[in-house]
Design a protein around this motif. Structure first.
Motif, short mmCIF file in Angstrom:
data_model
loop_
_atom_site.label_atom_id
_atom_site.label_comp_id
_atom_site.label_asym_id
_atom_site.label_seq_id
_atom_site.Cartn_x
_atom_site.Cartn_y
_atom_site.Cartn_z
N UNK A 194 -37.02 -23.07 24.44
CA UNK A 194 -38.31 -22.96 25.36
C UNK A 194 -39.25 -24.02 24.79
N UNK A 195 -39.73 -25.03 25.84
CA UNK A 195 -40.81 -25.81 25.68
C UNK A 195 -40.35 -27.14 24.73
N UNK A 196 -39.25 -27.02 24.50
CA UNK A 196 -38.57 -28.38 23.54
C UNK A 196 -37.94 -29.51 24.43
N UNK A 197 -37.59 -30.43 23.93
CA UNK A 197 -37.13 -31.67 24.92
C UNK A 197 -35.76 -31.30 25.67
N UNK A 198 -34.90 -30.43 24.83
CA UNK A 198 -33.62 -30.11 25.27
C UNK A 198 -33.62 -29.42 26.63
N UNK A 199 -34.98 -28.69 26.78
CA UNK A 199 -35.06 -28.33 28.27
C UNK A 199 -35.13 -29.20 29.36
N UNK A 200 -35.49 -30.30 29.20
CA UNK A 200 -35.49 -31.29 30.46
C UNK A 200 -34.13 -31.62 30.84
N UNK A 201 -33.82 -32.11 32.09
CA UNK A 201 -32.47 -32.49 32.47
C UNK A 201 -32.68 -33.23 33.79
N UNK A 202 -31.61 -33.91 34.04
CA UNK A 202 -31.58 -34.68 35.22
C UNK A 202 -30.08 -34.37 35.96
N UNK A 203 -30.02 -34.18 37.28
CA UNK A 203 -28.63 -34.00 37.85
C UNK A 203 -27.98 -34.88 38.38
N UNK A 204 -26.74 -35.17 38.37
CA UNK A 204 -26.35 -36.72 38.70
C UNK A 204 -25.27 -36.05 39.73
N UNK A 205 -25.08 -36.54 40.80
CA UNK A 205 -24.04 -36.19 42.05
C UNK A 205 -22.87 -37.16 41.77
N UNK A 206 -21.81 -36.60 41.36
CA UNK A 206 -20.58 -37.48 41.03
C UNK A 206 -19.75 -37.97 42.32
N UNK A 207 -19.26 -39.02 42.31
CA UNK A 207 -18.55 -39.87 43.35
C UNK A 207 -16.97 -39.93 43.26
N UNK A 208 -16.46 -39.92 42.15
CA UNK A 208 -15.14 -39.93 41.70
C UNK A 208 -14.31 -38.79 41.64
N UNK A 209 -15.34 -37.60 41.42
CA UNK A 209 -14.59 -36.06 41.66
C UNK A 209 -15.49 -35.36 41.94
N UNK A 210 -15.18 -33.99 42.14
CA UNK A 210 -16.25 -32.97 42.65
C UNK A 210 -17.07 -32.56 41.62
N UNK A 211 -18.44 -32.28 41.82
CA UNK A 211 -19.31 -31.71 40.78
C UNK A 211 -20.60 -32.77 40.38
N UNK A 212 -21.06 -32.29 39.33
CA UNK A 212 -22.09 -32.95 38.74
C UNK A 212 -22.17 -33.13 37.36
N UNK A 213 -22.82 -33.95 36.82
CA UNK A 213 -23.19 -34.36 35.46
C UNK A 213 -24.81 -33.92 35.35
N UNK A 214 -24.87 -33.19 34.33
CA UNK A 214 -26.28 -32.85 33.80
C UNK A 214 -26.70 -33.65 32.66
N UNK A 215 -27.73 -34.52 32.61
CA UNK A 215 -28.08 -35.45 31.50
C UNK A 215 -29.51 -34.61 31.01
N UNK B 285 -24.99 -24.50 29.80
CA UNK B 285 -23.43 -24.65 29.08
C UNK B 285 -23.82 -25.69 27.92
N UNK B 286 -24.62 -26.51 28.02
CA UNK B 286 -24.92 -27.41 26.73
C UNK B 286 -25.34 -26.47 25.54
N UNK B 287 -26.33 -25.52 25.93
CA UNK B 287 -26.69 -24.78 24.96
C UNK B 287 -25.69 -23.90 24.15
N UNK B 288 -24.63 -23.46 24.79
CA UNK B 288 -23.28 -22.78 24.21
C UNK B 288 -22.74 -23.63 23.64
#
Length: 126
Positions: free
Chosen positions: A57-78, A108-111
Motif C-alpha cells: 500500500x502506498x508503494x510504486x507497485x500499486x500503480x498500474x496501466x491496463x492495455x487492451x490486447x488485439x492479437x488475443x483476448x484479454x488485457x496486459x497490466x503494466x 496476480x503480480x503480487x502473488x
C-alpha cells in the motif's frame, strides 16, 4: 486457465520482436532486452519478481496501466518494474472495466512476487 492456454495467450500478447521473456505461474512475465548479457535468465527473473512484484500500500507497485490486447483476448497490466507485465484473461473476471482488470492484474503480480514460480522461459538462445 490451463498452463498451456496461459503460455499461448502471453505469446500472442507480446510483440514478436521481444524473444527473451520469463512467465510466472499467475500470469506475470518479464521481458529482457539484454538476455545475452545475463548468466541465468531464470535466476534474474526470480530476483526481479521478488523485488518488483509484491504490492505494498502506498508503494510504486500499486500503480498500474491496463492495455487492451488485439492479437488475443484479454488485457496486459503494466506497472512498477521495467518489462514486467501481467496477463488477465476475460474468463477470470465478470466486471471487465479498466479499473477492475488493473486491480486484478496487480493482485496476480503480487502473488507472483511473493511466491515466484517460473512456468515458462522463451529465449532466442536454444
Amino acid at each position: 486457465m490451463s498452463k498451456e492456454n496461459l503460455i499461448k495467450n502471453v505469446k500472442l500478447a507480446i510483440n514478436p520482436k521481444y524473444q527473451d521473456w520469463v512467465l510466472f505461474k499467475n500470469g506475470t512475465y518479464i521481458i529482457f532486452d539484454n538476455a545475452d548479457t545475463i548468466k541465468s535468465i531464470n535466476h534474474e527473473a526470480i530476483k526481479q519478481m521478488k523485488e518488483f512484484g509484491p504490492v505494498f500500500a502506498g508503494g510504486p507497485a500499486g500503480d498500474f496501466n491496463t492495455i487492451h490486447l488485439t492479437q488475443t483476448e484479454g488485457w496486459i497490466v503494466s506497472g512498477h518494474g521495467y518489462g514486467m507485465y501481467t496477463y488477465v484473461s476475460p474468463s477470470e473476471l465478470e466486471n471487465t472495466d479498466d479499473l477492475q482488470v488493473g486491480m486484478f492484474g496487480r493482485s496476480k503480480r503480487d502473488l507472483d512476487g511473493k511466491n515466484p514460480e517460473v512456468i515458462y522461459i522463451n529465449s532466442r538462445k536454444k
